[in-house]
Design a protein around this motif. Structure first.
Motif, PDB file in Angstrom:
ATOM      1  N   ARG A  92      28.828  40.333  16.274  1.00  0.00           N
ATOM      2  CA  ARG A  92      27.625  39.665  16.778  1.00  0.00           C
ATOM      3  C   ARG A  92      26.444  40.365  16.115  1.00  0.00           C
ATOM      4  O   ARG A  92      26.269  41.576  16.245  1.00  0.00           O
ATOM      5  N   PHE A  93      25.659  39.591  15.390  1.00  0.00           N
ATOM      6  CA  PHE A  93      24.546  40.166  14.647  1.00  0.00           C
ATOM      7  C   PHE A  93      23.345  40.419  15.536  1.00  0.00           C
ATOM      8  O   PHE A  93      23.021  39.614  16.416  1.00  0.00           O
ATOM      9  N   ALA A  94      22.665  41.524  15.284  1.00  0.00           N
ATOM     10  CA  ALA A  94      21.358  41.780  15.889  1.00  0.00           C
ATOM     11  C   ALA A  94      20.376  40.788  15.266  1.00  0.00           C
ATOM     12  O   ALA A  94      20.628  40.267  14.166  1.00  0.00           O
ATOM     13  N   PRO A  95      19.255  40.516  15.932  1.00  0.00           N
ATOM     14  CA  PRO A  95      18.263  39.620  15.317  1.00  0.00           C
ATOM     15  C   PRO A  95      17.904  40.106  13.912  1.00  0.00           C
ATOM     16  O   PRO A  95      17.560  41.268  13.714  1.00  0.00           O
ATOM     17  N   GLY A 110      19.928  40.665  11.519  1.00  0.00           N
ATOM     18  CA  GLY A 110      20.908  41.624  11.022  1.00  0.00           C
ATOM     19  C   GLY A 110      21.838  41.128   9.930  1.00  0.00           C
ATOM     20  O   GLY A 110      22.460  41.925   9.246  1.00  0.00           O
ATOM     21  N   TYR A 112      24.164  43.226   7.072  1.00  0.00           N
ATOM     22  CA  TYR A 112      25.632  43.199   7.065  1.00  0.00           C
ATOM     23  C   TYR A 112      26.153  42.704   5.716  1.00  0.00           C
ATOM     24  O   TYR A 112      27.162  43.203   5.216  1.00  0.00           O
ATOM     25  N   THR A 166      25.772  49.361  11.214  1.00  0.00           N
ATOM     26  CA  THR A 166      25.292  49.703  12.562  1.00  0.00           C
ATOM     27  C   THR A 166      24.001  48.957  12.874  1.00  0.00           C
ATOM     28  O   THR A 166      23.850  48.386  13.955  1.00  0.00           O
ATOM     29  N   ARG A 167      23.087  48.946  11.936  1.00  0.00           N
ATOM     30  CA  ARG A 167      21.793  48.278  12.113  1.00  0.00           C
ATOM     31  C   ARG A 167      21.960  46.760  12.223  1.00  0.00           C
ATOM     32  O   ARG A 167      21.222  46.084  12.934  1.00  0.00           O
ATOM     33  N   LEU A 179      24.453  44.987  13.554  1.00  0.00           N
ATOM     34  CA  LEU A 179      25.223  44.445  14.666  1.00  0.00           C
ATOM     35  C   LEU A 179      24.654  44.820  16.023  1.00  0.00           C
ATOM     36  O   LEU A 179      24.179  45.934  16.227  1.00  0.00           O
ATOM     37  N   SER A 180      24.759  43.885  16.949  1.00  0.00           N
ATOM     38  CA  SER A 180      24.441  44.196  18.340  1.00  0.00           C
ATOM     39  C   SER A 180      25.714  44.423  19.141  1.00  0.00           C
ATOM     40  O   SER A 180      25.692  45.067  20.190  1.00  0.00           O
ATOM     41  N   GLU A 181      26.845  43.912  18.630  1.00  0.00           N
ATOM     42  CA  GLU A 181      28.121  44.069  19.307  1.00  0.00           C
ATOM     43  C   GLU A 181      29.250  43.823  18.316  1.00  0.00           C
ATOM     44  O   GLU A 181      29.094  43.022  17.382  1.00  0.00           O
TER      45      GLU A 181
END
Length: 125
Positions: free
Chosen positions: A29-32, A34, A38, A105-106, A108-110
């Protein structure tokens, strides 16, 4: 939410090793904003997959789930085959690989990293 394996996670992965290759299911799950980070991580990680004998079997975007609870939809799915759990552990501990993990790490949110074990061949009697 955790997105990276810890030392304890890797120790457990190795302790539970049944031997042989491992296919790792990656649910992301991508961070806004992100996804670009990735994508850069993926470009750089490909050399480490090659170095440790791993193979990206599949990478794709998640669509609307057919069967799932709320919150179980994923932005992306990757399936990666490693020659062994030890090879995966050596890769993530590689100091050169560690230099690119901040991109992941940056981004992804999950995440879920699910090692899988092949089913034994069924013997019909």
């Amino acid at each position: 939410m955790a997105v990276d394996p810890t030392g304890a996670d890797l120790a457990r992965l190795l302790k539970e090793d049944p031997g042989g290759p491992v296919v790792m299911l990656n649910l992301l799950r991508f961070a806004p904003g992100g996804r670009p980070s990735y994508e850069e991580y993926s470009r750089q990680a490909s050399r480490f997959l090659q170095r440790y004998g791993a193979e990206l079997l599949y990478a794709g975007d998640g669509d609307t789930p057919l069967v799932a609870e709320d919150g179980q939809a994923w932005d992306a799915v990757l399936v990666v085959r490693y020659p062994s759990r030890e090879a995966f552990s050596r890769m993530v501990a590689d100091p050169e690989y560690q230099k690119i993990t901040e991109l992941r790490t940056r981004a992804l949110s999950e995440a879920v990293l699910q090692p899988t074990t092949p089913w034994a061949p069924r013997r019909d009697t």
